[in-house]
Each structure stands twice: as structure tokens, then as C-alpha cells.
Design an enzyme around this catalytic site. Structure first.
Site, PDB file in Angstrom:
ATOM      1  N   CYS A  13     -33.524 104.213  -1.041  1.00 10.82           N
ATOM      2  CA  CYS A  13     -33.767 104.358  -2.556  1.00 10.82           C
ATOM      3  C   CYS A  13     -32.333 104.082  -3.607  1.00 10.82           C
ATOM      4  O   CYS A  13     -30.928 103.305  -3.443  1.00 10.82           O
ATOM      5  CB  CYS A  13     -32.950 106.185  -2.178  1.00 10.82           C
ATOM      6  SG  CYS A  13     -33.225 106.745  -4.635  1.00 10.82           S
ATOM      7  N   GLN A  53     -34.606 108.503 -12.979  1.00  6.98           N
ATOM      8  CA  GLN A  53     -33.495 107.188 -11.830  1.00  6.98           C
ATOM      9  C   GLN A  53     -32.736 107.161 -13.433  1.00  6.98           C
ATOM     10  O   GLN A  53     -32.217 105.984 -13.450  1.00  6.98           O
ATOM     11  CB  GLN A  53     -33.803 106.547 -10.973  1.00  6.98           C
ATOM     12  CG  GLN A  53     -34.390 107.684  -9.754  1.00  6.98           C
ATOM     13  CD  GLN A  53     -35.127 106.336  -8.697  1.00  6.98           C
ATOM     14  OE1 GLN A  53     -36.430 106.310  -8.712  1.00  6.98           O
ATOM     15  NE2 GLN A  53     -33.964 105.779  -7.871  1.00  6.98           N
TER      16      GLN A  53
HETATM   17  O1  K1U Z   1     -37.246 104.922  -5.930  1.00  3.65           O
HETATM   18  C1  K1U Z   1     -36.521 103.920  -5.121  1.00  3.65           C
HETATM   19  O2  K1U Z   1     -34.515 104.871  -4.925  1.00  3.65           O
HETATM   20  C2  K1U Z   1     -36.831 102.865  -5.105  1.00  3.65           C
HETATM   21  C3  K1U Z   1     -36.971 102.817  -3.554  1.00  3.65           C
HETATM   22  C4  K1U Z   1     -39.000 103.192  -2.977  1.00  3.65           C
HETATM   23  C5  K1U Z   1     -38.588 103.412  -2.388  1.00  3.65           C
HETATM   24  C6  K1U Z   1     -38.353 102.096  -1.212  1.00  3.65           C
HETATM   25  C7  K1U Z   1     -38.537 102.523   0.409  1.00  3.65           C
HETATM   26  C8  K1U Z   1     -39.364 103.175   0.787  1.00  3.65           C
HETATM   27  C9  K1U Z   1     -39.839 104.404  -0.289  1.00  3.65           C
HETATM   28  C10 K1U Z   1     -39.889 103.894  -1.575  1.00  3.65           C
HETATM   29  C11 K1U Z   1     -36.195 101.334  -3.122  1.00  3.65           C
HETATM   30  O3  K1U Z   1     -37.471 100.113  -3.578  1.00  3.65           O
HETATM   31  S1  K1U Z   1     -34.941 101.072  -2.289  1.00  3.65           S
HETATM   32  C12 K1U Z   1     -35.137  99.377  -2.480  1.00  3.65           C
HETATM   33  C13 K1U Z   1     -36.540  98.956  -1.033  1.00  3.65           C
HETATM   34  O4  K1U Z   1     -37.067  99.444  -0.492  1.00  3.65           O
HETATM   35  C14 K1U Z   1     -36.932  97.062  -1.470  1.00  3.65           C
HETATM   36  C15 K1U Z   1     -35.595  97.156  -1.950  1.00  3.65           C
HETATM   37  C16 K1U Z   1     -36.652  95.121  -1.555  1.00  3.65           C
HETATM   38  C17 K1U Z   1     -37.381  94.708  -1.035  1.00  3.65           C
HETATM   39  C18 K1U Z   1     -38.410  95.587  -0.515  1.00  3.65           C
HETATM   40  C19 K1U Z   1     -37.417  96.749  -0.372  1.00  3.65           C
HETATM   41 ZN    ZN Z   2     -35.282 106.984  -4.626  1.00  2.00          ZN
END
Ligand code: K1U
Ligand code: ZN
Length: 172
Positions: free
Chosen positions: A94, A51
Site C-alpha cells: 500500500c 489517499q
Molecule cells: O492503493 C495503494 O496503496 C496502491 C497499491 C495497490 C496494490 C498493490 C498490491 C496489491 C493490491 C493493491 C500499490 O500499488 S503498492 C505498490 C505495488 O504494488 C507495485 C509497485 C510497483 C510495481 C508493481 C507493484
Molecule cells: Zn493502499
């Protein structure tokens, strides 16, 4: 530690598999530090090296609840050893596809093996949010995005929205 910029879909680098890391050296330790700083700043609960346009098999995650102490993890050359038959559907987001949240069904539990920053092999079973995040990040390292689990129509709509977002960002 530096905050690096996160690639936004569509980008060919998000579609390429990452290469394995031969040894944990200063470059990998610096990358891991930058990845954790970038993930916390976003904010997010996970981030894969791809990423950031770095095509190496490294991901970071911290899925600790808000009322728990931080639990940063760095996984180098991660492999999924086992997936449960039981599945769970969870809403995923994501950092490379901002402001899009969709339900994805995946195995509820997974067992992973990886190399830590200490250069040693580690193995653990993950469930709940940790399992969802670990599988999402493993997908990134294989050039797969969570929108690949959606219908072609939804995926095309989301991709158009992201192209528009990137055009708008480029204008500022
Ligand atoms: O890999 C990425 O793009 C990061 C992604 C990971 C993810 C989130 C949800 C389910 C599976 C994997 C993120 O972190 S998106 C942001 C997010 O979920 C979040 C942000 C702040 C607080 C809590 C969650
Ligand atoms: Zn992701």
C-alpha cells in the site's frame, strides 16, 4: 497534471468513507489526471482519492504486466456487484503503508460497475491482479486498509513502524 503527496497511515482521512461524485466535471477530470500521474510516479498499480486526502469515490489502477502496453483505468463511484466464492491469497502492498507487504485473502474474481470519465456507466469482471487491486482500492474508499485483515498484534506493530517513519520524515 500534478504529482500530489500521498497520506501515510495513521491518518484519520484514510479511515473515513468517501462521498459519491455527482457529475464528472473538470475538477474530477483534473483529479483523475493527478491521481494517475501520482500512481505512476510512486510507483504503484492503484491509487484511491482518499489517499490524497480527497474524500470522493474515485480510484485509478493500471495492472498491466511490464511487457504489456499501459492500461490506465479511472473508476468513479465504483460498486462491487458480485464476488466469487473462490478466494485467493496474494501479497499486497500500500502506498500509504510503505515497505510493508503481507498476504491477504480475498474473492478471486469481482464484478464492478462504475462511471467513467465519459460520464457513462461501465461494468466489467476482474480477475488476477486486477481483482486484488480493485478490492484494495474499494476498501480505501470505505476507510479500510489491507492491514485490517491482519492480526491485531501485526497491525499494531505496523502502525508503530509508520508513526516512527512519519516522525523521521518530519525531522528532515
Ligand atoms: O492503493 C495503494 O496503496 C496502491 C497499491 C495497490 C496494490 C498493490 C498490491 C496489491 C493490491 C493493491 C500499490 O500499488 S503498492 C505498490 C505495488 O504494488 C507495485 C509497485 C510497483 C510495481 C508493481 C507493484
Ligand atoms: Zn493502499
Amino acid at each position: 497534471m500534478a504529482i500530489r503527496s500521498i497520506l501515510i497511515h495513521p491518518d484519520p482521512r484514510l479511515r473515513k468513507p468517501a462521498a459519491s461524485v455527482e457529475a464528472v466535471d473538470d475538477e474530477i477530470r483534473a483529479l483523475a489526471g493527478d491521481m494517475l500521474a501520482t500512481m505512476y510516479e510512486a510507483p504503484g498499480i492503484g491509487l484511491a482519492a482518499t489517499q490524497l486526502g480527497v474524500m470522493r469515490q474515485v480510484f485509478v489502477m493500471d495492472c498491466a504486466a511490464k511487457d504489456e502496453p499501459a492500461q490506465p483505468m479511472v473508476l468513479v463511484n465504483p460498486e462491487i456487484l458480485w464476488r466469487s466464492e473462490e478466494t485467493e491469497t496474494n501479497e499486497e502492498g500500500c502506498l500509504s503503508i510503505p515497505e510493508v507487504y503481507e498476504d491477504v485473502t480475498r474473492p478471486a474474481r469481482v464484478r464492478l460497475r462504475w462511471m467513467g470519465l465519459d460520464g457513462a456507466a461501465h461494468e466489467a469482471e476482474f480477475g488476477g491482479r486486477w481483482a486484488v487491486c480493485a478490492q484494495h482500492e474499494m476498501d480505501h474508499l470505505n476507510g479500510r486498509l489491507f492491514i485490517d485483515y491482519l492480526s491485531a498484534v501485526k497491525r499494531t506493530m505496523i502502525t508503530s513502524r509508520m508513526r516512527k517513519l512519519k516522525r523521521e520524515k518530519a525531522r528532515v
